[in-house]
Design a protein around this motif. Structure first.
Motif, mmCIF file in Angstrom:
data_model
loop_
_atom_site.group_PDB
_atom_site.id
_atom_site.type_symbol
_atom_site.label_atom_id
_atom_site.label_comp_id
_atom_site.label_asym_id
_atom_site.label_seq_id
_atom_site.Cartn_x
_atom_site.Cartn_y
_atom_site.Cartn_z
ATOM 1 N N GLU A 1 0.848 -1.184 0.000
ATOM 2 C CA GLU A 1 0.000 0.000 0.000
ATOM 3 C C GLU A 1 0.888 1.239 0.000
ATOM 4 O OE1 GLU A 1 -2.120 0.652 3.928
ATOM 5 O OE2 GLU A 1 -1.454 -1.425 4.177
ATOM 6 N N THR A 2 0.442 2.241 -0.714
ATOM 7 C CA THR A 2 1.202 3.475 -0.833
ATOM 8 C C THR A 2 0.760 4.449 0.245
ATOM 9 O OG1 THR A 2 1.450 3.128 -3.198
ATOM 10 C CG2 THR A 2 1.818 5.354 -2.404
ATOM 11 N N ALA A 3 1.727 5.099 0.859
ATOM 12 C CA ALA A 3 1.448 6.049 1.924
ATOM 13 C C ALA A 3 2.316 7.288 1.743
ATOM 14 C CB ALA A 3 1.734 5.411 3.284
ATOM 15 N N ILE A 4 1.824 8.396 2.260
ATOM 16 C CA ILE A 4 2.580 9.644 2.251
ATOM 17 C C ILE A 4 3.364 9.713 3.561
ATOM 18 C CG2 ILE A 4 2.442 12.161 2.157
ATOM 19 C CD1 ILE A 4 1.576 10.733 -0.430
ATOM 20 N N MET A 5 4.663 9.962 3.437
ATOM 21 C CA MET A 5 5.517 10.018 4.618
ATOM 22 C C MET A 5 5.461 11.405 5.250
ATOM 23 S SD MET A 5 8.892 7.965 3.339
ATOM 24 C CE MET A 5 9.035 8.735 1.728
ATOM 25 N N PRO A 6 5.365 11.457 6.578
ATOM 26 C CA PRO A 6 5.428 12.762 7.243
ATOM 27 C C PRO A 6 6.852 13.313 7.166
ATOM 28 C CG PRO A 6 5.379 11.001 8.866
ATOM 29 C CD PRO A 6 5.190 10.358 7.517
ATOM 30 N N THR A 7 6.971 14.625 7.108
ATOM 31 C CA THR A 7 8.300 15.239 7.067
ATOM 32 C C THR A 7 8.742 15.714 8.436
ATOM 33 O OG1 THR A 7 7.324 17.380 6.515
ATOM 34 C CG2 THR A 7 8.042 15.990 4.678
ATOM 35 N N ASP A 8 7.816 15.722 9.402
ATOM 36 C CA ASP A 8 8.125 16.268 10.720
ATOM 37 C C ASP A 8 7.986 15.260 11.852
ATOM 38 O OD1 ASP A 8 5.403 15.984 10.533
ATOM 39 O OD2 ASP A 8 4.933 17.939 11.384
ATOM 40 N N ALA A 9 7.834 13.985 11.523
ATOM 41 C CA ALA A 9 7.667 12.958 12.550
ATOM 42 C C ALA A 9 8.028 11.596 11.971
ATOM 43 C CB ALA A 9 6.227 12.929 13.053
ATOM 44 N N CYS A 10 8.362 10.673 12.856
ATOM 45 C CA CYS A 10 8.634 9.294 12.448
ATOM 46 C C CYS A 10 7.341 8.488 12.524
ATOM 47 C CB CYS A 10 9.649 8.649 13.388
ATOM 48 S SG CYS A 10 11.302 9.280 13.193
ATOM 49 N N LEU A 11 7.241 7.510 11.673
ATOM 50 C CA LEU A 11 6.119 6.578 11.747
ATOM 51 C C LEU A 11 6.688 5.256 12.254
ATOM 52 C CD1 LEU A 11 3.081 6.303 11.159
ATOM 53 C CD2 LEU A 11 3.680 5.449 8.910
ATOM 54 N N PHE A 12 6.516 5.017 13.548
ATOM 55 C CA PHE A 12 7.084 3.829 14.178
ATOM 56 C C PHE A 12 6.239 2.587 13.942
ATOM 57 C CE2 PHE A 12 8.778 7.187 17.019
ATOM 58 C CZ PHE A 12 10.119 6.982 16.759
ATOM 59 N N PHE A 13 4.925 2.764 13.777
ATOM 60 C CA PHE A 13 4.018 1.640 13.634
ATOM 61 C C PHE A 13 3.083 1.870 12.460
ATOM 62 C CE2 PHE A 13 4.835 2.213 18.212
ATOM 63 C CZ PHE A 13 5.525 1.046 18.449
ATOM 64 N N HIS A 14 2.713 0.760 11.817
ATOM 65 C CA HIS A 14 1.724 0.821 10.732
ATOM 66 C C HIS A 14 0.971 -0.492 10.736
ATOM 67 C CE1 HIS A 14 -0.035 1.796 6.849
ATOM 68 N NE2 HIS A 14 0.230 0.553 6.487
ATOM 69 N N ASP A 15 -0.355 -0.411 10.694
ATOM 70 C CA ASP A 15 -1.197 -1.607 10.614
ATOM 71 C C ASP A 15 -1.444 -1.952 9.149
ATOM 72 O OD1 ASP A 15 -1.702 -2.066 13.392
ATOM 73 O OD2 ASP A 15 -3.047 -0.343 13.384
ATOM 74 N N CYS A 16 -1.124 -3.175 8.773
ATOM 75 C CA CYS A 16 -1.390 -3.642 7.414
ATOM 76 C C CYS A 16 -2.900 -3.663 7.211
ATOM 77 C CB CYS A 16 -0.802 -5.038 7.191
ATOM 78 S SG CYS A 16 -1.223 -5.737 5.572
ATOM 79 N N SER A 17 -3.349 -3.040 6.133
ATOM 80 C CA SER A 17 -4.792 -2.988 5.884
ATOM 81 C C SER A 17 -5.341 -4.314 5.379
ATOM 82 C CB SER A 17 -5.116 -1.870 4.887
ATOM 83 O OG SER A 17 -4.496 -2.116 3.647
ATOM 84 N N ALA A 18 -4.468 -5.236 4.972
ATOM 85 C CA ALA A 18 -4.931 -6.531 4.477
ATOM 86 C C ALA A 18 -5.024 -7.577 5.588
ATOM 87 C CB ALA A 18 -4.019 -7.036 3.373
#
Length: 77
Positions: free
Chosen positions: A24-41
């Motif tokens: 899945e394509t996501a837009i990355m934040p420029t001012d914060a880290c993304l430590f966790f992501h839930d797979c939508s599938a």
């Protein structure tokens, strides 16, 4: 308009779930880290691999903006 494309980070990255392979394509934040992501599938919780600063650096097609610009992790101190 100045042509400053060399310093502009790519903000879109395709995350690939290590559990099921879903992408899945996501837009990355420029001012914060993304430590966790839930797979939508499959619902798997993606976390950065050891040594990576965020899920984009571990599972993305493009590393996070600070790594693109500075060559180092956005949250490493």
């Amino acid at each position: 308009m100045a042509s400053d494309h060399a310093k502009m980070p790519v903000l879109e990255s395709t995350l690939t779930c290590p559990a099921c392979g879903h992408q899945e394509t996501a837009i990355m934040p420029t001012d914060a880290c993304l430590f966790f992501h839930d797979c939508s599938a499959c619902g798997a919780l993606l976390k950065p691999k050891p040594g990576d600063c965020c899920v984009f650096c571990s599972y993305g097609s493009v590393p996070c903006p600070p790594v693109q610009l500075q060559g180092r992790g956005c949250c490493s101190g």
